[in-house]
Design an enzyme around this catalytic site. Structure first.
Site, PDB file in Angstrom:
ATOM      1  N   ASP A 127      -3.228   4.880  10.811  1.00 15.48           N
ATOM      2  CA  ASP A 127      -3.349   3.473  11.176  1.00 15.48           C
ATOM      3  C   ASP A 127      -4.763   3.239  11.725  1.00 15.48           C
ATOM      4  O   ASP A 127      -5.179   3.897  12.677  1.00 15.48           O
ATOM      5  CB  ASP A 127      -2.304   3.176  12.244  1.00 15.48           C
ATOM      6  CG  ASP A 127      -2.243   1.707  12.567  1.00 15.48           C
ATOM      7  OD1 ASP A 127      -1.300   1.061  12.136  1.00 15.48           O
ATOM      8  OD2 ASP A 127      -3.163   1.213  13.230  1.00 15.48           O
ATOM      9  N   THR A 138      -5.512  -3.342   9.559  1.00 19.92           N
ATOM     10  CA  THR A 138      -6.552  -2.952  10.514  1.00 19.92           C
ATOM     11  C   THR A 138      -7.591  -2.037   9.863  1.00 19.92           C
ATOM     12  O   THR A 138      -8.727  -1.975  10.327  1.00 19.92           O
ATOM     13  CB  THR A 138      -5.945  -2.242  11.735  1.00 19.92           C
ATOM     14  OG1 THR A 138      -5.219  -1.121  11.277  1.00 19.92           O
ATOM     15  CG2 THR A 138      -5.036  -3.151  12.493  1.00 19.92           C
ATOM     16  N   THR A 139      -7.196  -1.326   8.830  1.00 24.67           N
ATOM     17  CA  THR A 139      -8.169  -0.487   8.130  1.00 24.67           C
ATOM     18  C   THR A 139      -9.005  -1.369   7.198  1.00 24.67           C
ATOM     19  O   THR A 139     -10.234  -1.247   7.168  1.00 24.67           O
ATOM     20  CB  THR A 139      -7.437   0.592   7.302  1.00 24.67           C
ATOM     21  OG1 THR A 139      -6.445   1.184   8.112  1.00 24.67           O
ATOM     22  CG2 THR A 139      -8.385   1.643   6.806  1.00 24.67           C
ATOM     23  N   ASP A 166       4.181  -1.889  12.299  1.00 23.67           N
ATOM     24  CA  ASP A 166       3.480  -2.515  11.172  1.00 23.67           C
ATOM     25  C   ASP A 166       4.476  -3.267  10.294  1.00 23.67           C
ATOM     26  O   ASP A 166       4.253  -4.405   9.907  1.00 23.67           O
ATOM     27  CB  ASP A 166       2.794  -1.449  10.298  1.00 23.67           C
ATOM     28  CG  ASP A 166       1.375  -1.181  10.749  1.00 23.67           C
ATOM     29  OD1 ASP A 166       1.146  -1.327  11.964  1.00 23.67           O
ATOM     30  OD2 ASP A 166       0.513  -0.848   9.924  1.00 23.67           O
TER      31      ASP A 166
HETATM   32  N1  LIG Z   1       1.205   1.278  -3.998  1.00 25.98           N
HETATM   33  C1  LIG Z   1       0.023   0.710  -3.825  1.00 25.98           C
HETATM   34  N2  LIG Z   1      -0.849   0.663  -4.836  1.00 25.98           N
HETATM   35  C2  LIG Z   1      -2.051   0.106  -4.677  1.00 25.98           C
HETATM   36  N3  LIG Z   1      -2.493  -0.413  -3.554  1.00 25.98           N
HETATM   37  C3  LIG Z   1      -1.686  -0.412  -2.516  1.00 25.98           C
HETATM   38  C4  LIG Z   1      -0.378   0.150  -2.585  1.00 25.98           C
HETATM   39  N4  LIG Z   1       0.198   0.006  -1.386  1.00 25.98           N
HETATM   40  C5  LIG Z   1      -0.703  -0.639  -0.585  1.00 25.98           C
HETATM   41  N5  LIG Z   1      -1.830  -0.887  -1.264  1.00 25.98           N
HETATM   42  C6  LIG Z   1      -3.035  -1.556  -0.759  1.00 25.98           C
HETATM   43  O1  LIG Z   1      -3.524  -0.805   0.339  1.00 25.98           O
HETATM   44  C7  LIG Z   1      -4.105  -1.661   1.278  1.00 25.98           C
HETATM   45  C8  LIG Z   1      -3.490  -1.437   2.646  1.00 25.98           C
HETATM   46  O2  LIG Z   1      -3.661  -0.111   3.012  1.00 25.98           O
HETATM   47  P1  LIG Z   1      -3.241   0.399   4.451  1.00 25.98           P
HETATM   48  O3  LIG Z   1      -1.891  -0.113   4.804  1.00 25.98           O
HETATM   49  O4  LIG Z   1      -3.471   1.858   4.443  1.00 25.98           O
HETATM   50  O5  LIG Z   1      -4.322  -0.229   5.367  1.00 25.98           O
HETATM   51  P2  LIG Z   1      -4.291  -1.538   6.228  1.00 25.98           P
HETATM   52  O6  LIG Z   1      -3.067  -2.337   5.958  1.00 25.98           O
HETATM   53  O7  LIG Z   1      -5.589  -2.221   5.987  1.00 25.98           O
HETATM   54  O8  LIG Z   1      -4.354  -1.013   7.692  1.00 25.98           O
HETATM   55  P3  LIG Z   1      -3.179  -0.494   8.624  1.00 25.98           P
HETATM   56  O9  LIG Z   1      -1.916  -0.540   7.817  1.00 25.98           O
HETATM   57  O10 LIG Z   1      -3.616   0.879   8.961  1.00 25.98           O
HETATM   58  O11 LIG Z   1      -3.170  -1.415   9.769  1.00 25.98           O
HETATM   59  C9  LIG Z   1      -3.849  -3.074   0.840  1.00 25.98           C
HETATM   60  O12 LIG Z   1      -5.004  -3.609   0.278  1.00 25.98           O
HETATM   61  C10 LIG Z   1      -2.753  -2.909  -0.204  1.00 25.98           C
HETATM   62  O13 LIG Z   1      -2.862  -3.906  -1.195  1.00 25.98           O
HETATM   63 MG   LIG Z   2      -1.055  -1.546   6.061  1.00 24.61          MG
END
Ligand SMILES: Nc1ncnc2c1ncn2[C@@H]1O[C@H](COP(=O)(O)OP(=O)(O)OP(=O)(O)O)[C@@H](O)[C@H]1O
Ligand SMILES: [Mg+2]
Length: 606
Positions: A93, A126-127, A438
């Site tokens: 996260d 957040t990432t 989340d």
């Molecule tokens: N199965 C998937 N295939 C492609 N992209 C995906 C998939 N699942 C999620 N994503 C993409 O990954 C990104 C989110 O990644 P992640 O959840 O790791 O980070 P975050 O939401 O930015 O931060 P965090 O969840 O750590 O607060 C989004 O842009 C989402 O569209």
């Molecule tokens: Mg996320």
């Protein structure tokens, strides 16, 4: 005590010391363009101005983003962070990682703040926000090098943001929040990038159940927040933080986790003779002590007769007895108080067959009040029959793991709930808890703003391509203002920075492909071509790194999260570009510094 670690500092022994370039060789990174070293750490009293300050800020922002770049998407890596207390943080996260990092550069600190804001506002993304902000900043570097004034760049960014929000509005589709299947799909998308994805079915259900419970009549739930709220009365407030509590108990397996439609407290009844299981309990909630009230300050009593002393003791006992009688008059089976209950009071309660729990936390008491429909009373004399809570079907005390828990469930209309998490170890449970938060935030966001956008970098690509088209057109399409007005026309010199934002948006699909081990250049070119021919739902399959249509792949995300990511990232870039001077205020004693740490620095470092 400060709980942080320094990952940008290569050696712990340098913490809390005055750092000189000579004794600290790897504190800087080389700027790839000019080859000049950029100091990210606090080295000496220093001032940077003009281009140097801007480059240094941008490099610091990129450094922060590099730390968490691999944590984006379903094939993300975990980070293991050891904190100074000896604990382990195992997470992917973005916010959880960054808040543990101790950085010295002001721009890096600013970036970390972004992630925190995103977490507080949306709980997810957040990432992405850090990666995107750093990418926008990085692309502004080439604009600065072309001698475009930061004010022009900022104005172009403003227009780009307006256009981007317009594009999101156009691409977004509505969602039916009452359709559980659709909601589960969305929450699953957010959890797919997390450690718990193996149990995602279960976790999504937990998150959705919890949010639905809290969302029920949530307007009634927080009247005080409504009174101060500036939103219209139809906006529901779903306060997950306050009303959905997660109770983590190591042991058992993750599959044993469940949502309790009521409250669970880490408390046992105060007297072993009291009932441990009560059907349809009548519950009284107090926040006063049930013992003889002592004098506020030192009290002296003078007795003149031999019998007075025992009389004084009797009076104390009578007061406690009267207190218990008053409470029992309203007809109750269970008494909970935030303060203490004396042995004598317990004895009298036992005689009335009433169970008691003492020293309940204020926050727990509030949740119980909401769940069972009771009112917290501050004076025993004020207790009325209407204050008694009857909305709970059963109270029982169970031993889970090594501890006793009082469970008040199921409640008829809970409006507050407890999520019981079981798992192999404390560190894993903490990560499961973060993931669940989340998931709950995503469900809440969708209920608050029921619009969806395609995930997997599709929306970012759509925005990127849309911005490029707007730059070609020379105007920004927005709902406010006419197309031809000054604030919507992209002037010639602004085209460069405008396009730079378009390019920067591609960082999300690119990172997703890279993290999945795909060929970024080929996939991105193909994806761009698809979007140019208005197939705006195409994105990256994060598992294979190939292109898929999100309509088929079924990855949809809350539009509000994406809007917040964009706004925060562009705002951060705008702010850092405005800085043209970085002056580090250094404390006097540090200037004299030798190698020995200062006393207060030693305290800090502990
Ligand atoms: N199965 C998937 N295939 C492609 N992209 C995906 C998939 N699942 C999620 N994503 C993409 O990954 C990104 C989110 O990644 P992640 O959840 O790791 O980070 P975050 O939401 O930015 O931060 P965090 O969840 O750590 O607060 C989004 O842009 C989402 O569209
Ligand atoms: Mg996320």
């Amino acid at each position: 005590m400060k709980k942080s670690i320094s990952i940008l500092t290569p050696d712990k022994k340098f913490r809390g010391r005055v750092l000189h370039k000579s004794n600290f060789p790897t504190l800087y990174r080389y700027d790839p363009m000019s080859g000049t070293p950029v100091f990210v750490m606090n080295t000496a009293p220093e001032r940077q101005s003009g281009r140097k300050a801007q480059i240094s800020n941008i490099t610091a922002a990129k450094t922060v983003a590099d730390v968490i770049r691999t944590c984006l998407g379903p094939k993300s890596m975990l980070k293991m962070i050891l904190d100074p207390m000896g604990g382990i943080l195992l997470t992917n996260d973005g916010n959880a990682i960054l808040r543990e990092i101790d950085v010295a550069h002001p721009a890096a600190k600013n970036m970390i703040e972004l992630s925190r804001t995103q977490d507080e506002e949306c709980g997810d993304g957040t990432t992405s926000v850090i990666v995107l902000a750093a990418s926008i900043l990085a692309s502004s570097l080439s604009q600065l090098e072309r001698d475009i004034h930061p004010v022009v760049i900022i104005s172009a960014y403003n227009k780009a943001l307006r256009e981007a929000l317009g594009i999101i509005d156009r691409v977004a589709i509505p969602v039916n929040v009452n359709d559980d299947e659709q909601m589960l799909g969305i929450v699953k998308g957010a959890l797919g990038t997390k450690f718990v994805s193996r149990w995602s079915e279960l976790m999504c259900k937990l998150a959705l159940d919890a949010v639905h419970i809290v969302a029920q009549n949530s307007q009634l739930a927080s009247p005080e927040s409504q009174a101060t709220s500036t939103f219209s009365s139809t906006t529901p407030t779903i306060d997950i933080k306050r009303y959905a509590r997660v109770e983590k108990i190591p042991g058992g397996s993750i599959e044993d986790s469940r949502v309790i439609r009521g409250i669970m407290l880490n408390k046992d009844i105060t007297h072993p003779g009291m009932r441990r299981r009560i059907q349809n309990p009548r519950i009284v909630l107090l926040d006063c002590p049930l013992e003889y009230k002592k004098g506020e300050s030192q009290t002296n009593m003078e007795f003149s007769k031999a019998g007075d002393w025992s009389r004084a003791q009797e009076v104390e006992e009578e007061v406690v007895k009267a207190m218990v009688e008053t409470i029992c008059q309203v007809g109750c089976d269970l008494v909970l108080t935030e303060k203490g209950i004396s042995d004598l009071a317990q004895h009298h309660f036992l005689k009335h067959n009433v169970s008691c729990i003492r020293r309940v936390r204020k926050s727990d008491n509030n949740r119980i009040a909401l769940a069972v429909g009771a009112t917290i009373v501050n004076r025993v004399e004020d207790l009325r029959e209407s204050d008694v809570g009857t909305g709970c079907e059963e109270m029982r005390v169970d031993k889970i793991g090594d501890e006793y828990f009082a469970i008040l469930a199921p409640c008829t209309s809970p409006r507050a709930c407890t999520i019981l998490l079981r798992g192999p170890s404390k560190d894993i449970l903490n990560e499961v808890d973060r993931n669940l938060q989340d998931a709950m935030s995503v469900a809440r966001n969708v209920i608050m703003d029921p619009r969806l956008v395609p995930g997997g970098g599709a929306i970012e690509m759509a925005v990127g391509v849309g911005l490029a088209q707007a730059a070609k057109r020379g105007t920004v399409k927005t709902s406010q203002g006419k197309e031809g007005t000054k604030e919507n026309i992209i002037t010639g010199v602004e085209t460069g920075p405008f396009l730079a934002v378009a390019e920067a948006m591609e960082v999300i699909p690119r990172t997703l492909v890279q993290n999945a081990g795909g060929n970024a250049i080929r996939v991105l070119t193909e994806l761009r071509a698809k979007h140019t021919s208005s197939m705006s739902t195409f994105g990256v399959n994060g598992d294979t790194g190939k292109i898929v249509d999100m309509k088929e792949y079924g990855l949809w995300e809350s539009a509000s999260v994406k809007v917040q990511i964009l706004k925060t990232a562009v705002e951060a870039a705008r702010m850092l570009l405005r800085v043209d001077d970085v002056v580090q205020a250094v404390r006097k004693e540090r200037e004299s510094g030798g190698g020995a740490p200062m006393p207060e620095e030693m305290m800090e470092a502990q």
